[in-house]
Structures are given as C-alpha cells and as structure tokens.
Design an enzyme around this catalytic site. Structure first.
Site, short mmCIF file in Angstrom:
data_model
loop_
_atom_site.label_atom_id
_atom_site.label_comp_id
_atom_site.label_asym_id
_atom_site.label_seq_id
_atom_site.Cartn_x
_atom_site.Cartn_y
_atom_site.Cartn_z
N SER A 106 0.83 -1.20 0.00
CA SER A 106 0.00 0.00 0.00
C SER A 106 0.87 1.26 0.00
O SER A 106 1.64 1.46 -0.94
CB SER A 106 -0.97 -0.08 1.19
OG SER A 106 -1.94 0.91 1.11
N ASP A 156 -10.54 -3.93 -4.74
CA ASP A 156 -9.89 -2.96 -3.85
C ASP A 156 -10.65 -1.63 -3.91
O ASP A 156 -10.77 -1.02 -4.97
CB ASP A 156 -8.44 -2.78 -4.33
CG ASP A 156 -7.57 -2.04 -3.32
OD1 ASP A 156 -8.13 -1.21 -2.56
OD2 ASP A 156 -6.37 -2.27 -3.30
N HIS A 187 -8.29 -4.67 -0.57
CA HIS A 187 -7.00 -4.03 -0.29
C HIS A 187 -6.10 -4.90 0.60
O HIS A 187 -4.89 -4.73 0.61
CB HIS A 187 -7.24 -2.66 0.35
CG HIS A 187 -6.05 -1.76 0.27
ND1 HIS A 187 -5.53 -1.31 -0.93
CD2 HIS A 187 -5.25 -1.23 1.24
CE1 HIS A 187 -4.48 -0.55 -0.70
NE2 HIS A 187 -4.28 -0.48 0.61
#
Ligand code: MLT
Length: 207
Positions: A106, A156, A187
C-alpha cells in the site's frame, strides 16, 4: 548524514550467504515490525531492513504526505524518497545493496515504486502489493535488469486496479521485468499474494 539515519527501524542480517535483504515498507498505520511475519513467510533467512515511515497522519505512520486518499503531496514524496534512499545506503554501507529487494504494501508499495523511479540502481527488485503510480516521471529511468512483482485486488476500494496496471506498463517501458497479477481480493493481503511473492522470490515463474 545523521538526518538520513534518523529513522526508527528494525534490521537483521541474512542468516545464510546468498539470501537477499528485504527492505520492508509498511502501509499507512504500520511500523517497522508490521511486515516481519510476511518476510518470514516469504523468505525465511533473508536479511531485513525495515524503517518506520516518518510522516504521521492522525498518528498513523506513513512514508510521505498525502493531500487526501490517493492524492499525493509530490514535493514531499520526492524529498522522502531521497531521504529513504540515503537511509538505506547508509544502513547497508557495510553489506552493500546489490541483493536488495523492496517489499512494500500500500503506502509502502508506493514509496517502493518511487524508489525504483528515482533511484533506479538502489534495488535489485521489488514486490509491490496494492501499489499506485506514485507520480508520472518526466523521464523514464533505466530499470534494465530489475525485476518487479505487482499484485492488485480486483475489489480494492482504496486503489483502483487500473493504477497497478498503469504502474506495470510504466516500469516495463523503463526496462524492468514486470510480473503483474490481478487477484480476486480487496486491499488486504491474501494467501494468493504471499504465494505469488514466494514463487517470484524463489526465482520460479508465478503461475
Ligand atoms: C497512499 O496513500 O499511499 C495510498 O492511498 C495507499 C494508502 O492508503 O496508504
């Protein structure tokens, strides 16, 4: 120099010769220990260098500022990328960085991608879980000989998977060997991410 070393971090040398050093780059709200179990699952015995991002967003560590979700403060991103590269070079001065692989999730994947674009000789490769295009470079770096694994989540809600596709194209145009995968995931990391990354690190072709 001292400012570059001014990262809270966790480090461990490789347990066996020939093992890579993993530069662990956590997501928003993580820290230098968040990805240690992941590193153990991916490559037990690998060396580890795991800095904690210095930017705080409502108390949550990150590697660079953002203006809002998905919109980055580009001058801060550039400055933090250079600062992180300086830290890595200093921290690994005695071991060298020729077998250094970033493992970013991320926000950590985004600064990992920024490291590839701005310091193209620092990393031998990178595993980028749920990345975005950190910025559009004016000039492509030369990433020949570097390998990159990208995994995106079809569901996501935070990072559109088209971002990962665009990043893959960008890095490929720069000469990197890119293996990009769209997973039936959101995610969060899944077993499929881990298994792809294990195979990629072991030098096998992810299936
Ligand atoms: C970022 O800010 O880097 C991305 O939006 C991913 C995240 O939420 O950390």
């Amino acid at each position: 120099m001292t400012a570059e070393l001014d990262f809270i971090s966790y480090a461990q040398p490789p347990r066996e010769a020939g093992q890579p050093i993993l530069l662990l780059l956590h997501g928003t709200g993580g820290n230098e220990r968040s990805l240690l179990p992941l590193a153990e699952a991916l490559a037990p015995g690998a060396g580890i260098l795991a800095p904690r991002g210095k930017v705080l967003e409502h108390g949550m560590p990150r590697f660079f500022r953002r203006l809002r979700e998905g919109v980055f403060d580009l001058p801060d991103l550039h400055a933090r990328t250079h600062e992180l590269a300086g830290f890595v070079e200093t921290a690994l001065a005695s071991q060298g960085t020729n077998n250094l692989i970033a493992v970013g999730y991320s926000n950590g994947a985004n600064i990992g991608a920024s490291l590839l674009l701005q310091h193209p000789t620092l990393l031998r490769g990178a595993i980028l879980f749920r990345p975005m295009v950190p910025f559009e470079p004016e000039e492509l770096p030369n990433l020949a000989g570097r390998g990159v694994l990208i995994t995106a989540g079809e569901f996501d809600q935070m990072v559109p998977s088209a971002q990962a596709q665009r990043l893959a194209t960008l890095l490929e145009s720069a000469g990197a060997r890119v293996s990009a995968h769209l997973l039936p995931a959101d995610h969060g990391l899944t077993n499929a991410d881990i298994s792809l990354a294990r195979q990629w690190l072991a030098g096998g072709r992810p299936t």
